[in-house]
Motif scaffolding. Structure first.
Motif, PDB file in Angstrom:
ATOM      1  N   SER A 100       0.592  -1.281   0.131  1.00  0.00           N
ATOM      2  CA  SER A 100       0.051  -0.183   0.066  1.00  0.00           C
ATOM      3  C   SER A 100       0.925   1.197  -0.190  1.00  0.00           C
ATOM      4  O   SER A 100       1.862   1.355   0.686  1.00  0.00           O
ATOM      5  N   THR A 109       0.650   5.654  -9.804  1.00  0.00           N
ATOM      6  CA  THR A 109      -0.369   5.279  -8.897  1.00  0.00           C
ATOM      7  C   THR A 109      -0.182   4.182  -7.826  1.00  0.00           C
ATOM      8  O   THR A 109       0.348   3.275  -8.010  1.00  0.00           O
ATOM      9  N   TRP A 111      -0.495   1.526  -4.813  1.00  0.00           N
ATOM     10  CA  TRP A 111      -1.377   0.393  -4.519  1.00  0.00           C
ATOM     11  C   TRP A 111      -2.115   0.929  -3.223  1.00  0.00           C
ATOM     12  O   TRP A 111      -1.892   1.557  -2.383  1.00  0.00           O
ATOM     13  N   HIS A 112      -3.627   0.661  -3.409  1.00  0.00           N
ATOM     14  CA  HIS A 112      -4.465   1.304  -2.342  1.00  0.00           C
ATOM     15  C   HIS A 112      -4.238   0.884  -1.012  1.00  0.00           C
ATOM     16  O   HIS A 112      -3.857  -0.261  -0.616  1.00  0.00           O
ATOM     17  N   GLN A 113      -4.803   1.813  -0.242  1.00  0.00           N
ATOM     18  CA  GLN A 113      -4.785   1.236   1.414  1.00  0.00           C
ATOM     19  C   GLN A 113      -5.910   0.157   1.601  1.00  0.00           C
ATOM     20  O   GLN A 113      -7.036  -0.081   0.839  1.00  0.00           O
ATOM     21  N   SER A 134     -10.831  -1.818  -1.987  1.00  0.00           N
ATOM     22  CA  SER A 134     -10.040  -1.001  -0.820  1.00  0.00           C
ATOM     23  C   SER A 134     -11.096  -0.575   0.355  1.00  0.00           C
ATOM     24  O   SER A 134     -12.188   0.023  -0.100  1.00  0.00           O
ATOM     25  N   GLY A 142      -8.619  -1.646  -6.954  1.00  0.00           N
ATOM     26  CA  GLY A 142      -7.170  -1.523  -7.833  1.00  0.00           C
ATOM     27  C   GLY A 142      -7.071  -2.884  -8.467  1.00  0.00           C
ATOM     28  O   GLY A 142      -7.922  -3.807  -8.200  1.00  0.00           O
ATOM     29  N   ARG A 157      -6.757   1.499 -11.516  1.00  0.00           N
ATOM     30  CA  ARG A 157      -8.036   1.551 -10.645  1.00  0.00           C
ATOM     31  C   ARG A 157      -9.097   1.276 -11.546  1.00  0.00           C
ATOM     32  O   ARG A 157      -9.089   1.748 -13.038  1.00  0.00           O
ATOM     33  N   ARG A 160     -13.380   4.109  -8.027  1.00  0.00           N
ATOM     34  CA  ARG A 160     -12.983   5.039  -7.198  1.00  0.00           C
ATOM     35  C   ARG A 160     -14.104   5.734  -6.635  1.00  0.00           C
ATOM     36  O   ARG A 160     -15.134   5.755  -7.085  1.00  0.00           O
TER      37      ARG A 160
END
Length: 469
Positions: A100, A109, A111-113, A134, A142, A157, A160
């Motif tokens: 993340s 971009t 990596w998401h939380q 996410s 993602g 993504r 979102r």
């Protein structure tokens, strides 16, 4: 708001089509069992020819579904790997593929939380995409793109500006259903090879604290779990088809009938307290939800104030997945008209149960619970995401201190497939490639340092060929 007359019309349509399907699928009559000492039946002098006027005695009803463990049930003890000290079986290997806050490939971009539920989608070039929700606000989805050699080539993504996207489900037409875990949550359909602008919300799939979804094309059904202490199991039956995505025609998820499951004897908010009862097969039925265009928690509260709300309670519904049995390999279910074609497995963290629902025979049972201790006798702590491997292994992720992927062996003690040290996080998003050679998963918050959660980590477990079939 859907009117009562429209709900009844829709329900009549579906019940009628279901009756036709059952007639077509039902087993034919067979000769009654006769011992060598049986005297001839005067009403049927030829014992080899059934008399249609004399009903055959019913077969004894099964108490459990004829489920068998997959090849991963043969794994041995765990050993420490060279990646984050993760414990894995001998002969397996693990690698980290994303962290993340850091780009997973060339680009900017990150990596998401809080990576959560996920699935793998195969590409025409021999590679694949792993999509991951996410569970944060803002949330979204993602995707990691792999080439045919298993190298990460892209990260992008596909959804979102949503909230707490927890789990979801892959569709047979190769889209991802991402579920919002909030009281007025929706389900969003995403293209795993597309972009965030192509995602579409489907309110007809219900407005509630969504967790996960699984699709059965032959019955045109989507099964959905609800993460709530008074949650229900939902079924949406679609009317019509949707335009093709990536060359595959899907179901119309904007028109259909939304229902909740009721276990016989535990209707209208009933709950199976007794595990010995829950471990035995029970008949189920489906009841239309009231006000499907409103948040279901609010509707339940109103109904409970004047009586009771439909549906059996499933405490803290989590992961859900379909297992299919190919034609010619479908075991019979004693006392039921249809062989075992499709089973919906789903988890409930409120009581640490794994349920199995026989789709065609309307039967349900608990196939795993916390009384069935695992390898080191440590009780399960909050079962969560669930996946079924291509070879039929049922894998359940666990939250909390133990941080394990559990191999559920129906109605028997489970095994540990892997364990991530550190605790106080969640193991999320287990998903296999189509050949069963790779299993992806995440530690949602990574290792904890001095009480502070770390960054999410996403991994790939490579599975030897001997454990794939």
């Amino acid at each position: 708001m859907q009117t009562s007359s429209r709900r009844e019309l829709l329900r009549a349509m579906f019940l009628g089509s279901a009756a036709v399907g059952l007639y077509a699928c039902g087993s034919s009559s067979s000769s009654p069992n006769r011992g060598s000492g049986d005297s001839p039946n005067p009403d049927n002098p030829n014992p080899d020819t059934p008399n249609p006027d004399i009903p055959n005695p019913p077969a004894p009803a099964a108490t459990q579904l004829p489920l068998q463990p997959g090849p991963l049930s043969q794994i041995g003890p765990l050993v420490e790997s060279d990646v984050d000290s993760i414990l894995i079986p001998e002969g397996f290997s693990v690698r980290r593929v994303a962290r993340s806050g850091i780009p997973a490939s060339l680009g900017f971009t990150p990596w998401h939380q809080a990576p959560d539920g996920g699935a793998v989608f195969m590409a025409d070039d021999g590679g694949w995409a792993y999509v991951s929700n996410s569970e944060s606000t803002p949330g979204g989805v993602g995707a990691l793109r792999f080439n045919a050699s298993g190298e990460v080539t892209d990260h992008y993504r596909i959804l979102r500006n949503t909230r707490r996207n927890c789990a979801g489900g892959a569709t047979p037409w190769q889209t991802w259903l991402s579920c919002e875990e909030v009281g007025d949550g929706l389900v969003y359909e995403c293209d795993p090879f597309g972009d965030a602008d192509s995602a579409v919300a489907h309110p007809a799939l219900g407005i509630f604290n969504h967790e996960a979804a699984a699709v059965d094309m032959p019955t045109r059904s989507v099964y959905l779990t609800e993460d709530s202490g008074s949650g229900r199991l939902y079924r949406f039956t679609a009317i019509g088809n949707a335009p093709a995505i990536n060359g595959r025609e899907g179901l119309n998820l904007d028109a259909g009938l939304l229902e909740v499951l009721e276990i016989e004897g535990f209707e209208n908010g009933g709950y199976q307290d007794d595990l010995s009862t829950a471990r035995k097969l029970h008949k189920v039925s489906w009841v239309p939800v009231q006000s499907p265009d409103r948040p279901q928690a609010e509707v339940r509260d109103e109904l409970n104030a004047t009586g009771s709300a439909p549906g059996t309670v499933f405490k803290g519904g989590e992961g859900i997945w379909m297992q299919y049995f190919p034609e010619g390999e479908r075991p019979n279910v004693e006392g039921s008209p249809n062989p075992l074609r499709a089973v919906v497995f789903f988890t409930c963290k409120g009581d640490n149960r794994v349920y199995a629902l026989d789709v065609d025979n309307d039967l349900i049972e608990v196939v795993f619970d916390n009384d069935q201790l695992i390898g080191n006798d440590m009780p399960i702590n909050d079962v969560d995401n669930l996946v079924v491997s291509p070879a039929g292994d049922v894998i359940v992720a666990e939250d909390g201190d133990a941080m394990r992927l559990l191999l559920v062996i129906p109605n028997q003690p489970s095994k540990i497939l892997l364990q991530v040290p550190g605790g106080s996080s969640e193991l999320t998003g287990p998903a296999f490639t189509a050949d069963g050679s790779r299993l992806y998963f995440s530690s949602q918050r990574g290792p904890v340092f001095f009480g502070i959660p770390g960054l999410g980590l996403t991994y790939e477990l490579t599975i030897p060929e001997a454990y794939r079939s």
